[in-house]
Design a protein around this motif. Structure first.
Motif, short mmCIF file in Angstrom:
data_model
loop_
_atom_site.label_atom_id
_atom_site.label_comp_id
_atom_site.label_asym_id
_atom_site.label_seq_id
_atom_site.Cartn_x
_atom_site.Cartn_y
_atom_site.Cartn_z
N MET A 1 0.84 -1.19 0.00
CA MET A 1 0.00 0.00 0.00
C MET A 1 0.88 1.25 0.00
O MET A 1 1.88 1.30 0.68
N THR A 2 0.45 2.23 -0.75
CA THR A 2 1.18 3.47 -0.89
C THR A 2 0.73 4.48 0.15
O THR A 2 -0.47 4.64 0.39
N GLU A 3 1.69 5.15 0.77
CA GLU A 3 1.36 6.14 1.79
C GLU A 3 0.60 7.31 1.19
O GLU A 3 0.86 7.73 0.07
N LEU A 4 -0.33 7.84 1.96
CA LEU A 4 -1.11 8.99 1.52
C LEU A 4 -0.22 10.19 1.23
O LEU A 4 -0.45 10.92 0.28
N THR A 5 0.82 10.37 2.05
CA THR A 5 1.68 11.54 1.87
C THR A 5 2.51 11.47 0.59
O THR A 5 3.13 12.46 0.22
N SER A 6 2.49 10.34 -0.08
CA SER A 6 3.19 10.27 -1.37
C SER A 6 2.34 10.92 -2.48
O SER A 6 2.83 11.17 -3.57
N MET A 7 1.09 11.21 -2.16
CA MET A 7 0.20 11.84 -3.13
C MET A 7 0.35 13.35 -3.08
O MET A 7 0.57 13.92 -2.01
N ARG A 8 0.19 13.97 -4.23
CA ARG A 8 0.23 15.43 -4.33
C ARG A 8 -0.87 16.00 -3.43
O ARG A 8 -1.96 15.44 -3.37
N ASN A 9 -0.58 17.08 -2.74
CA ASN A 9 -1.52 17.83 -1.89
C ASN A 9 -1.77 17.22 -0.51
O ASN A 9 -2.43 17.85 0.32
N ILE A 10 -1.32 16.00 -0.24
CA ILE A 10 -1.64 15.34 1.03
C ILE A 10 -0.46 15.48 1.99
O ILE A 10 0.59 14.87 1.80
N GLY A 11 -0.65 16.28 3.01
CA GLY A 11 0.36 16.46 4.05
C GLY A 11 0.04 15.58 5.25
O GLY A 11 -0.92 14.82 5.26
N ARG A 12 0.84 15.72 6.28
CA ARG A 12 0.67 14.89 7.48
C ARG A 12 -0.68 15.09 8.16
O ARG A 12 -1.31 14.15 8.62
N GLU A 13 -1.15 16.34 8.21
CA GLU A 13 -2.43 16.61 8.87
C GLU A 13 -3.59 15.96 8.12
O GLU A 13 -4.46 15.33 8.72
N MET A 14 -3.59 16.09 6.80
CA MET A 14 -4.64 15.46 6.01
C MET A 14 -4.54 13.95 6.09
O MET A 14 -5.54 13.25 6.18
N GLU A 15 -3.31 13.45 6.10
CA GLU A 15 -3.11 12.01 6.25
C GLU A 15 -3.70 11.52 7.57
O GLU A 15 -4.39 10.50 7.61
N ARG A 16 -3.47 12.26 8.63
CA ARG A 16 -4.00 11.89 9.95
C ARG A 16 -5.53 11.86 9.93
O ARG A 16 -6.15 10.92 10.42
#
Length: 88
Positions: free
Chosen positions: A1-16
């Motif tokens: 599975m690919t980490e959310l933060t590897s996606m454009r626009n997705i930072g740590r807060e949005m990932e959380r």
């Protein structure tokens, strides 16, 4: 599975926030789609706004959220307004 933060626009807060509603990978976000993910976020974080929806859509399509087409922005705004009970 690919980490959310590897996606454009997705930072740590949005990932959380996404992880807290069961969306813990890029694949899950793509599968859910921006609108469904936004609905889930809105249920837990009522202050999420239209920019969050743009961010999700941009992440799914690997584009900066501010580079979404005017047509797509209009569609997403109407969806957000509908969720917020505003007249379209």
């Amino acid at each position: 599975m690919t980490e959310l933060t590897s996606m454009r626009n997705i930072g740590r807060e949005m990932e959380r926030k996404l992880s807290s509603v069961g969306i813990d990978s890029a694949e899950k976000l793509i599968q859910e789609g921006a609108k469904q993910a936004f609905i889930k976020l809105k249920a837990v974080y009522p202050k999420v706004c239209l920019v969050h929806l743009y961010t999700l859509e941009g992440a799914i399509h690997n584009t900066e959220y501010n580079r979404l087409s005017e047509e797509k922005k209009k569609e997403l705004k109407e969806f957000s307004d509908f969720l917020n009970g505003k007249t379209i």
